[in-house]
Scaffold this motif. Structure first.
Motif, PDB file in Angstrom:
ATOM      1  N   ASP A   1       3.325   5.475  -6.033  1.00 38.26           N
ATOM      2  CA  ASP A   1       3.066   5.386  -7.475  1.00 38.26           C
ATOM      3  C   ASP A   1       1.939   6.325  -7.910  1.00 38.26           C
ATOM      4  O   ASP A   1       2.023   6.962  -8.966  1.00 38.26           O
ATOM      5  CB  ASP A   1       2.690   3.939  -7.859  1.00 38.26           C
TER       6      ASP A   1
ATOM      7  N   ASN B   1       0.825  -1.218   0.000  1.00 38.08           N
ATOM      8  CA  ASN B   1       0.000   0.000   0.000  1.00 38.08           C
ATOM      9  C   ASN B   1       0.857   1.265   0.000  1.00 38.08           C
ATOM     10  O   ASN B   1       0.472   2.284  -0.587  1.00 38.08           O
ATOM     11  CB  ASN B   1      -0.946   0.004   1.200  1.00 38.08           C
TER      12      ASN B   1
ATOM     13  N   ALA C   1       1.884   1.715  -3.496  1.00 44.80           N
ATOM     14  CA  ALA C   1       0.768   2.224  -4.304  1.00 44.80           C
ATOM     15  C   ALA C   1       0.586   3.725  -4.092  1.00 44.80           C
ATOM     16  O   ALA C   1       0.303   4.464  -5.051  1.00 44.80           O
ATOM     17  CB  ALA C   1      -0.514   1.476  -3.945  1.00 44.80           C
TER      18      ALA C   1
END
Length: 220
Positions: free
Chosen positions: A212, A206, A209
């Protein structure tokens, strides 16, 4: 990455302050004389743990209470370790995991395992520069947020050990710190998003993520 700065002096200061205050104000507030005696015994016991090291983890165990009890210490630790995490991810170094609670680590049987853990089994010569940048990124992150750094002695030790065979390890340390500062300054949004994730004890995936997503939004 494991922190190791002025924590020994902090422990000593806490012990002296606690004993001094209990002795000085105890009679005025009706504190039992047994309290300072008990505190002395406890602190001596903790010092015994520290001296024995418990496999080199004694200092981390003693610092657990201080880090858990102090919001300022927790906040610094969070931002310090987020610096390591972000630099490692951006430079393509595998992150094994992270832990921001020494007490939680102790409950899991990982005494003193606090910070971001990266894969350092094989620090290849062509990747040494990246690892040096990751090691200095905690200090760079603290300086970015607080204008100074209180942690990072253990990070510097790791860097110095890895560069001991080179002509000028201090030069590598300075360049690594400069690179880490640049990384964090250029990826401020990703850093702040990562801090929020780590604050909630999000999984490594997470955290990836969140970084990103911020990076993709930046390129649009």
């Amino acid at each position: 990455m494991n922190r190791n700065s002025d924590e020994d002096l902090t422990l000593l200061a806490i012990a002296i302050f606690t004993l001094s205050m209990s002795v000085l104000i105890g009679p005025a507030i009706g504190l039992s004389p047994l309290i300072p005696t008990t505190l002395t015994a406890v602190l001596l016991g903790l010092y015994g743990i520290y001296a024995s090291g418990w496999g080199g983890q004694g200092r981390s165990i003693l610092m657990a209470w201080w880090q858990e009890a102090s919001p300022q210490q927790r906040d610094r630790l969070l931002h310090h370790e987020a610096g390591h995490f972000l630099a490692a991810y951006l430079l393509g170094i595998k992150i094994v995991g992270y832990n921001l609670s020494p007490i939680a680590a102790a409950k899991q049987g990982q005494l003193g395992a606090i910070g971001v853990e990266v894969d350092v089994d094989r620090v290849m010569p062509d990747r040494l520069e990246r690892y040096c940048t990751v090691w200095m990124a905690g200090i760079a992150a603290e300086e970015y947020i607080y204008q100074d750094a209180k942690g990072g002695a253990e990070d510097i030790r790791q860097l110095r050990n890895a560069t001991a065979h080179l002509p000028n390890p201090e030069l590598h340390q300075r360049w690594a710190l400069l690179r880490a500062r640049t990384l964090i300054a250029e990826h401020q949004e990703a850093y702040q998003a990562l801090v929020l994730q780590m604050q909630q004890n999000a999984t490594v995936e997470n955290c990836y993520a969140a970084i990103d997503l911020t990076l993709s939004n930046k390129t649009i």
